[in-house]
Design an enzyme around this catalytic site. Structure first.
Site, PDB file in Angstrom:
ATOM      1  N   ILE A  56       0.045   1.633  -3.448  1.00  0.00           N
ATOM      2  CA  ILE A  56       0.613   1.161  -2.194  1.00  0.00           C
ATOM      3  C   ILE A  56       1.976   1.828  -2.036  1.00  0.00           C
ATOM      4  O   ILE A  56       2.547   2.333  -3.003  1.00  0.00           O
ATOM      5  CB  ILE A  56       0.732  -0.380  -2.118  1.00  0.00           C
ATOM      6  CG1 ILE A  56       1.708  -0.925  -3.169  1.00  0.00           C
ATOM      7  CG2 ILE A  56      -0.636  -1.035  -2.273  1.00  0.00           C
ATOM      8  CD1 ILE A  56       1.943  -2.437  -3.052  1.00  0.00           C
ATOM      9  N   ASP A  57       2.491   1.846  -0.819  1.00  0.00           N
ATOM     10  CA  ASP A  57       3.750   2.524  -0.540  1.00  0.00           C
ATOM     11  C   ASP A  57       4.915   1.899  -1.301  1.00  0.00           C
ATOM     12  O   ASP A  57       4.899   0.696  -1.612  1.00  0.00           O
ATOM     13  CB  ASP A  57       4.077   2.466   0.956  1.00  0.00           C
ATOM     14  CG  ASP A  57       3.050   3.192   1.811  1.00  0.00           C
ATOM     15  OD1 ASP A  57       2.302   4.011   1.249  1.00  0.00           O
ATOM     16  OD2 ASP A  57       3.016   2.928   3.023  1.00  0.00           O
ATOM     17  N   LYS A  58       5.915   2.690  -1.545  1.00  0.00           N
ATOM     18  CA  LYS A  58       7.129   2.226  -2.222  1.00  0.00           C
ATOM     19  C   LYS A  58       7.732   1.006  -1.536  1.00  0.00           C
ATOM     20  O   LYS A  58       8.104   0.032  -2.189  1.00  0.00           O
ATOM     21  CB  LYS A  58       8.160   3.361  -2.261  1.00  0.00           C
ATOM     22  CG  LYS A  58       9.539   2.940  -2.755  1.00  0.00           C
ATOM     23  CD  LYS A  58      10.530   4.089  -2.641  1.00  0.00           C
ATOM     24  CE  LYS A  58      11.939   3.632  -3.027  1.00  0.00           C
ATOM     25  NZ  LYS A  58      12.930   4.735  -2.881  1.00  0.00           N
ATOM     26  N   THR A  60       6.340  -1.107   0.500  1.00  0.00           N
ATOM     27  CA  THR A  60       5.415  -2.217   0.681  1.00  0.00           C
ATOM     28  C   THR A  60       5.460  -3.117  -0.544  1.00  0.00           C
ATOM     29  O   THR A  60       5.461  -2.635  -1.673  1.00  0.00           O
ATOM     30  CB  THR A  60       3.978  -1.690   0.887  1.00  0.00           C
ATOM     31  OG1 THR A  60       3.956  -0.820   2.010  1.00  0.00           O
ATOM     32  CG2 THR A  60       3.001  -2.828   1.117  1.00  0.00           C
ATOM     33  N   HIS A 153       0.252   5.800   4.186  1.00  0.00           N
ATOM     34  CA  HIS A 153       0.893   5.233   5.384  1.00  0.00           C
ATOM     35  C   HIS A 153      -0.121   4.924   6.490  1.00  0.00           C
ATOM     36  O   HIS A 153       0.225   4.915   7.677  1.00  0.00           O
ATOM     37  CB  HIS A 153       1.968   6.179   5.937  1.00  0.00           C
ATOM     38  CG  HIS A 153       3.120   6.411   5.017  1.00  0.00           C
ATOM     39  ND1 HIS A 153       4.115   7.316   5.290  1.00  0.00           N
ATOM     40  CD2 HIS A 153       3.441   5.859   3.818  1.00  0.00           C
ATOM     41  CE1 HIS A 153       4.999   7.323   4.307  1.00  0.00           C
ATOM     42  NE2 HIS A 153       4.600   6.446   3.400  1.00  0.00           N
TER      43      HIS A 153
END
Length: 262
Positions: A56-58, A60, A153
């Site tokens: 998952i994104d940094k 998030t 993203h």
């Protein structure tokens, strides 16, 4: 204010470990900053050797699942690759969509512009996300997002194509302003010059995940509690607007799940 822990372990056995990470923590090595703190290294230090099966994104917060042996890694990776894992995200967006449910299937190209953003492009890879409007809260709205594919993203890029942006997203909205109580609470009497935001980071949380356990084959599901900042926003908005993203979703007639409109 007490520093929030990098992660908490929600579940662990011989095959998998499920953690709830804070926003702002990388899940793996970053090509731009090889010295930045990382979730995988922190989990390994506490739990031993792990294998990554997704990211998952940094910025998030929320659920990340790791395998604890090679066989579990192979089986879990196959489920992700075959789109058999159900992932549910919650996010707070600026404004209000015109739909209650929407199936976004815009093709996405990762690293598609000078700012290294994911963009919608005809030559992009197939990308699908199911969105549901949980409820409007004044200038904001709570959304549920269930990505069927796993592009970088993806949720943020699909929302941007629909002219919607997640709160405090500087990359896709150009507006990093967070959420203040004065934004939505009626008869707020505080000092505007001294008010601090309830939330000042990307309002996106990996809330739930469902997959088959690599050893038993049984369906397992996990949910990640909201971090303190997102929980503060939830509680305050629930008081004012009686809209709660953690309330059970309304039952749908048979055959309508995942429906949407353009």
């Amino acid at each position: 204010m007490k520093q929030q822990a990098d992660f908490t372990i929600l579940y662990s056995d011989d095959d998998i470990i499920v953690v709830n990470k804070r926003s702002g923590l990388l899940v793996a090595a970053d090509r731009y900053d090889d010295k930045a703190p990382r979730l995988d290294l922190a989990v390994e230090k506490e739990a031993g050797e792990i294998w990554a099966v997704h990211r998952i994104d940094k910025d998030t917060s929320g659920l990340v699942v790791y395998a604890r042996n090679a066989d579990a890694h192979k089986k879990l990776s196959a489920q992700f690759e075959q789109r058999e894992v159900r992932k549910t995200y919650h996010c707070l967006v600026n404004g209000r969509p015109v739909w209650k449910e929407f199936h976004a299937d815009y093709p996405l190209q990762v690293d598609g512009d000078k700012r290294h953003r994911t963009i919608v492009a005809k030559t992009g890879k197939p990308s699908e996300t199911d969105f549901r409007l949980i409820g409007a809260c004044g200038p904001f709205s709570w959304l549920e997002a269930c990505p069927r594919t796993g592009r970088t993203h993806q949720i943020r890029a699909h929302l941007r194509e629909m002219k919607l942006t997640i709160v405090a997203d500087p990359l896709y909205s150009g507006n990093q302003r967070g959420v203040y109580l004065s934004d939505f609470k009626r008869k707020w009497n505080g000092n505007e010059d001294e008010e601090r935001p309830l939330l000042s980071r990307l309002a996106l949380h990996a809330y739930a995940i469902q997959f088959r356990h690599p050893s038993t084959g049984e369906e397992v599901s996990f949910t990640a509690p909201y971090p303190r900042d997102l929980e503060a926003v939830r509680k305050q908005m629930a008081k004012v607007f009686r809209v709660d993203p953690l309330a059970p979703a309304p039952a749908q007639p048979a055959g309508t799940a995942g429906a949407g409109s353009r």
